[in-house]
Design a protein around this motif. Structure first.
Motif, PDB file in Angstrom:
ATOM      1  N   LEU A 114       0.820  -1.206   0.000  1.00  0.00           N
ATOM      2  CA  LEU A 114       0.000   0.000   0.000  1.00  0.00           C
ATOM      3  C   LEU A 114       0.859   1.263   0.000  1.00  0.00           C
ATOM      4  O   LEU A 114       0.506   2.261  -0.641  1.00  0.00           O
ATOM      5  CB  LEU A 114      -0.936   0.001   1.204  1.00  0.00           C
ATOM      6  N   VAL A 115       1.975   1.235   0.720  1.00  0.00           N
ATOM      7  CA  VAL A 115       2.880   2.386   0.712  1.00  0.00           C
ATOM      8  C   VAL A 115       3.417   2.621  -0.700  1.00  0.00           C
ATOM      9  O   VAL A 115       3.477   3.765  -1.179  1.00  0.00           O
ATOM     10  CB  VAL A 115       4.035   2.177   1.704  1.00  0.00           C
ATOM     11  N   SER A 116       3.806   1.547  -1.373  1.00  0.00           N
ATOM     12  CA  SER A 116       4.308   1.673  -2.740  1.00  0.00           C
ATOM     13  C   SER A 116       3.235   2.229  -3.666  1.00  0.00           C
ATOM     14  O   SER A 116       3.502   3.095  -4.512  1.00  0.00           O
ATOM     15  CB  SER A 116       4.786   0.309  -3.249  1.00  0.00           C
ATOM     16  N   SER A 117       1.999   1.730  -3.507  1.00  0.00           N
ATOM     17  CA  SER A 117       0.909   2.208  -4.341  1.00  0.00           C
ATOM     18  C   SER A 117       0.643   3.691  -4.088  1.00  0.00           C
ATOM     19  O   SER A 117       0.414   4.464  -5.037  1.00  0.00           O
ATOM     20  CB  SER A 117      -0.360   1.394  -4.050  1.00  0.00           C
ATOM     21  N   ALA A 118       0.684   4.109  -2.824  1.00  0.00           N
ATOM     22  CA  ALA A 118       0.462   5.518  -2.495  1.00  0.00           C
ATOM     23  C   ALA A 118       1.558   6.397  -3.089  1.00  0.00           C
ATOM     24  O   ALA A 118       1.277   7.472  -3.640  1.00  0.00           O
ATOM     25  CB  ALA A 118       0.400   5.695  -0.978  1.00  0.00           C
ATOM     26  N   ALA A 119       2.807   5.939  -2.982  1.00  0.00           N
ATOM     27  CA  ALA A 119       3.926   6.721  -3.521  1.00  0.00           C
ATOM     28  C   ALA A 119       3.844   6.840  -5.043  1.00  0.00           C
ATOM     29  O   ALA A 119       4.068   7.918  -5.611  1.00  0.00           O
ATOM     30  CB  ALA A 119       5.250   6.071  -3.115  1.00  0.00           C
ATOM     31  N   LEU A 145      -0.717  -2.544  -9.606  1.00  0.00           N
ATOM     32  CA  LEU A 145      -0.132  -3.838  -9.241  1.00  0.00           C
ATOM     33  C   LEU A 145       0.228  -3.884  -7.757  1.00  0.00           C
ATOM     34  O   LEU A 145      -0.011  -4.887  -7.080  1.00  0.00           O
ATOM     35  CB  LEU A 145       1.108  -4.109 -10.085  1.00  0.00           C
ATOM     36  N   ALA A 146       0.789  -2.794  -7.238  1.00  0.00           N
ATOM     37  CA  ALA A 146       1.187  -2.774  -5.831  1.00  0.00           C
ATOM     38  C   ALA A 146      -0.029  -2.782  -4.914  1.00  0.00           C
ATOM     39  O   ALA A 146      -0.136  -3.598  -3.996  1.00  0.00           O
ATOM     40  CB  ALA A 146       2.061  -1.553  -5.552  1.00  0.00           C
ATOM     41  N   GLY A 147      -0.954  -1.865  -5.162  1.00  0.00           N
ATOM     42  CA  GLY A 147      -2.116  -1.753  -4.287  1.00  0.00           C
ATOM     43  C   GLY A 147      -3.181  -2.791  -4.536  1.00  0.00           C
ATOM     44  O   GLY A 147      -4.045  -3.007  -3.682  1.00  0.00           O
ATOM     45  N   GLY A 148      -3.141  -3.442  -5.692  1.00  0.00           N
ATOM     46  CA  GLY A 148      -4.117  -4.469  -6.010  1.00  0.00           C
ATOM     47  C   GLY A 148      -3.586  -5.871  -5.771  1.00  0.00           C
ATOM     48  O   GLY A 148      -3.867  -6.498  -4.744  1.00  0.00           O
ATOM     49  N   LEU A 149      -2.770  -6.338  -6.700  1.00  0.00           N
ATOM     50  CA  LEU A 149      -2.261  -7.707  -6.606  1.00  0.00           C
ATOM     51  C   LEU A 149      -1.285  -7.883  -5.444  1.00  0.00           C
ATOM     52  O   LEU A 149      -1.364  -8.865  -4.698  1.00  0.00           O
ATOM     53  CB  LEU A 149      -1.592  -8.090  -7.921  1.00  0.00           C
ATOM     54  N   GLY A 150      -0.360  -6.925  -5.297  1.00  0.00           N
ATOM     55  CA  GLY A 150       0.610  -7.044  -4.204  1.00  0.00           C
ATOM     56  C   GLY A 150      -0.061  -7.089  -2.847  1.00  0.00           C
ATOM     57  O   GLY A 150       0.308  -7.891  -1.981  1.00  0.00           O
ATOM     58  N   PRO A 204     -10.876  -6.690  -5.648  1.00  0.00           N
ATOM     59  CA  PRO A 204     -11.779  -6.001  -4.713  1.00  0.00           C
ATOM     60  C   PRO A 204     -12.422  -6.945  -3.700  1.00  0.00           C
ATOM     61  O   PRO A 204     -12.794  -6.517  -2.601  1.00  0.00           O
ATOM     62  CB  PRO A 204     -12.831  -5.361  -5.635  1.00  0.00           C
ATOM     63  N   VAL A 205     -12.550  -8.232  -4.060  1.00  0.00           N
ATOM     64  CA  VAL A 205     -13.080  -9.200  -3.098  1.00  0.00           C
ATOM     65  C   VAL A 205     -12.157  -9.278  -1.884  1.00  0.00           C
ATOM     66  O   VAL A 205     -12.606  -9.273  -0.726  1.00  0.00           O
ATOM     67  CB  VAL A 205     -13.239 -10.588  -3.751  1.00  0.00           C
ATOM     68  N   VAL A 206     -10.856  -9.330  -2.154  1.00  0.00           N
ATOM     69  CA  VAL A 206      -9.891  -9.406  -1.056  1.00  0.00           C
ATOM     70  C   VAL A 206      -9.811  -8.075  -0.313  1.00  0.00           C
ATOM     71  O   VAL A 206      -9.760  -8.043   0.925  1.00  0.00           O
ATOM     72  CB  VAL A 206      -8.501  -9.802  -1.599  1.00  0.00           C
ATOM     73  N   ARG A 207      -9.831  -6.981  -1.056  1.00  0.00           N
ATOM     74  CA  ARG A 207      -9.684  -5.663  -0.428  1.00  0.00           C
ATOM     75  C   ARG A 207     -10.840  -5.378   0.522  1.00  0.00           C
ATOM     76  O   ARG A 207     -10.638  -5.043   1.693  1.00  0.00           O
ATOM     77  CB  ARG A 207      -9.603  -4.587  -1.517  1.00  0.00           C
TER      78      ARG A 207
END
Length: 233
Positions: A114-119, A145-150, A204-207
């Protein structure tokens, strides 16, 4: 003696740290919902780079706010995973150490994702008007990819470690354990989206399902539970 009083007397003690886990889970859920609302117009992964650039120019404030919310939510995952790992380690069983390590490792990896996705999202929002469209598309893909799959794969480790340790130990209700394992399986299966993008519907199911499961698990830990047989012996 009233039934409710007798039940409370024979209830198992509340696990230490359960209230902290509930507080962190509720805060994380609130931030997650706020992030989704703020970034509800985010372009899809198949959006052309030119359209991504136009979106960046028109929604710069929303992108910055979304990056902030995502970063704070990511930081909350660290104490959340640490408390949950400690609760798992306190349960009887030979594999509790490995399960606790899996929970903590999954939480740290999810935080990093999530940090990577935010950055990356914040960097995307800073692109000048003359930036190449391909660069905008690449940054958007990396953020996705970071905020979703990662995140999905990392959270799968957290949920799987907690649920496998809780199965049969009474740490969590059976329905909560089963739901957590289903979410973990969805997170691991989501890796197939790298090969077949249609599997991305699991993200989104996991999120959102995972966030709801965290709150459910925290509430279950705070509520009084029946004492194990022989507890009063």
């Amino acid at each position: 003696m009233p039934t409710s009083v007798r039940a409370e007397m024979h209830a198992a003690p509340r696990p230490r740290g359960a209230v902290a886990l509930l507080t962190a889970s509720l805060a994380y859920a609130t931030l997650t919902v706020a992030y989704v609302v703020t970034n509800r117009t985010t372009p899809q992964p198949d959006t052309p780079g030119g359209d991504v650039l136009r979106h960046v120019r028109d929604h710069g404030t929303a992108i910055d706010l979304g990056a902030f919310l995502l970063l704070v939510a990511a930081v909350l995952l660290v104490p959340l995973a640490a408390v949950l790992a400690r609760l798992v380690r306190q349960r009887p069983g030979q594999d509790r150490g490995a399960a606790a390590a899996t929970v903590l490792g999954g939480g740290l990896l999810a935080c990093g994702a999530l940090v990577s996705s935010a950055a990356l999202s914040w960097t995307l929002g800073r692109l000048p008007e003359q930036a190449p469209a391909d660069l905008a598309r690449a940054l958007a893909d990396l953020s996705f990819l970071a905020g979703g799959l990662g995140y999905a794969v990392s959270f799968a480790l957290l949920a799987a470690g907690a649920c496998l340790a809780a199965r049969g130990s009474g740490l969590l209700p059976r329905a909560c354990v089963t739901t957590g394992l289903v979410i973990a399986a969805a997170g691991l299966t989501a890796t197939l989206s790298l090969l077949v993008f249609d599997f991305s519907y699991l993200l989104p199911v996991v999120r959102f399902g995972g966030t709801a499961w965290l709150v459910w698990a925290a509430v279950a830990l705070v509520r009084p539970r029946p004492a194990a047989p022989g507890a009063d012996a």
